[in-house]
Design an enzyme around this catalytic site. Structure first.
Site, short mmCIF file in Angstrom:
data_model
loop_
_atom_site.label_atom_id
_atom_site.label_comp_id
_atom_site.label_asym_id
_atom_site.label_seq_id
_atom_site.Cartn_x
_atom_site.Cartn_y
_atom_site.Cartn_z
N GLY A 16 0.78 -1.24 0.00
CA GLY A 16 0.00 0.00 0.00
C GLY A 16 0.82 1.29 0.00
O GLY A 16 1.75 1.47 -0.80
N ARG A 37 5.61 -7.93 8.63
CA ARG A 37 5.66 -9.29 9.18
C ARG A 37 5.80 -10.38 8.12
O ARG A 37 6.60 -11.29 8.24
CB ARG A 37 4.40 -9.57 10.02
CG ARG A 37 4.31 -8.76 11.28
CD ARG A 37 2.92 -8.77 11.83
NE ARG A 37 1.97 -8.31 10.82
CZ ARG A 37 0.66 -8.34 10.93
NH1 ARG A 37 0.10 -8.82 12.02
NH2 ARG A 37 -0.11 -7.89 9.97
N SER A 144 -1.00 9.05 9.84
CA SER A 144 -2.26 9.00 10.59
C SER A 144 -3.38 8.68 9.59
O SER A 144 -3.24 7.75 8.79
CB SER A 144 -2.48 10.33 11.33
OG SER A 144 -3.70 10.33 12.01
N TYR A 158 -10.22 2.05 15.52
CA TYR A 158 -9.17 2.60 14.64
C TYR A 158 -8.89 4.08 14.90
O TYR A 158 -7.74 4.50 15.04
CB TYR A 158 -9.64 2.39 13.20
CG TYR A 158 -8.73 2.92 12.12
CD1 TYR A 158 -7.49 2.32 11.88
CD2 TYR A 158 -9.12 3.99 11.32
CE1 TYR A 158 -6.66 2.80 10.87
CE2 TYR A 158 -8.30 4.46 10.30
CZ TYR A 158 -7.08 3.86 10.08
OH TYR A 158 -6.26 4.33 9.08
N LYS A 162 -5.32 6.68 15.59
CA LYS A 162 -4.84 7.71 14.66
C LYS A 162 -4.87 9.10 15.31
O LYS A 162 -4.06 9.95 15.00
CB LYS A 162 -5.67 7.67 13.37
CG LYS A 162 -5.49 6.36 12.59
CD LYS A 162 -4.05 6.16 12.17
CE LYS A 162 -3.84 4.94 11.33
NZ LYS A 162 -2.45 4.78 10.87
#
Ligand code: NAP
Length: 267
Positions: A16, A37, A144, A158, A162
């Site tokens: 991304g 990961r 963020s 979520y 942020k």
């Protein structure tokens, strides 16, 4: 600002926004270390970043790390520093999300999102900190979200993670004066990445309706804005018009936005 021979460490650089930014910086001459990961995804991203390089002498290192584990992050930064050199840039893009109704989200998910999105960024900053302070040079870039400026229906797990990054950035900014280290915080809007595709499968319908009207960017668009913002030394980086308005006016707009979101949900 010239990135030639800079070393950029990018958490979440295997996918991304992080990967697009890694490719863009590589195309401008930077050495790159990516932390994430999944080893297979790290290997695939490494090939893409290598293909984007300005010249074949640039190094690309991929390290399998869980950013929610402070020791792993510290170890990875040490390894990257030994193998490539001191980091000039840190971008904390590793992030996860899990939209849903508040009562349906387990406490483990709340904890995990905070651990990856907030603490994962903090651990990475702490790991590069002594190096950047000693060399009196560096650029920290925290990713963020628009959900770090306004809370949204369905984002109770979520959005606070942020917001926490915003609090960290705004508090840390002043302490960086005179250190030679600069700091940027990025508020991307919806961006066409695997994370967005995954969250779209589980978003409550109300959240879908609220976010449907917003513009969606490509990760390459966001990467371009990040790099441009770093070059201009911007503290707040807002890809797209909507995020620019939101970042400047969120407190003023909040009552109107809340009314609008409630109206969408009622419909
Ligand atoms: N896409 C959007 O619409 C959007 C909008 C605003 C903000 N953002 C933020 O932008 C950042 C990048 O998101 P994206 O959309 O590019 O997501 P993405 O494509 O899913 O990439 C996320 C990256 O983070 C890594 N990651 C996740 N958990 C990790 C962990 N515990 N340790 C190390 N690495 C981890 C992933 O690799 P592994 O899974 O292999 O670890 C992957 O490399 C995130 O912070 C996200 O919240 C995204």
């Amino acid at each position: 600002m010239d990135f030639n021979q800079n070393h950029a460490i990018i958490t979440g650089g295997s996918s991304g926004i992080g990967k697009a930014t890694a490719c863009l910086l590589a195309s401008q001459g930077a050495d790159i270390t990516i932390l994430a990961r999944n080893p297979r995804q790290l290997a695939a991203a490494t090939a893409e970043i290598e293909a984007a390089r300005m010249h074949s002498g640039q190094r690309v290192l991929a390290l399998a790390v869980d950013v929610a584990k402070a020791k792993e992050v510290m170890q990875a930064v040490q390894t990257a520093t030994i193998q490539i050199g001191s980091p000039d840039i840190l971008i904390t893009s590793a992030g996860i999300t899990h939209p849903g109704y508040f009562q349906d989200i387990s406490l483990e998910v709340f904890e995990q999102i905070m651990a990856v999105n907030y603490l994962g960024s903090l651990y990475a900053i702490r790991a590069v900190w002594p190096i950047m302070v000693a060399q009196q040079r560096g650029h920290l870039v925290l990713i963020s979200s628009g959900a770090g400026l306004v809370g949204l229906f369905g984002y109770t797990a979520y959005s606070p993670s942020k917001f926490a990054l915003r609090g960290l950035a705004e508090s840390l900014r002043g302490e960086l004066r005179g250190t030679g280290i600069s700091l940027s915080i990025v508020y991307p809007p919806d961006t066409n990445t695997p994370q967005l595709a995954a969250e779209n499968k589980i978003k409550p319908p109300e959240t879908k309706k609220i976010t449907a009207s917003a513009a969606m960017l490509r990760p390459e668009d966001v990467a371009r804005e990040i790099v441009k913002g770093m070059q201009r030394g911007k503290f707040v980086i807002t890809p797209g018009l909507e995020m620019g308005l939101l970042a400047k006016w969120h407190s003023v707009l909040a009552p109107g936005l809340q009314w609008y979101f409630d109206w969408i949900v009622r419909k």
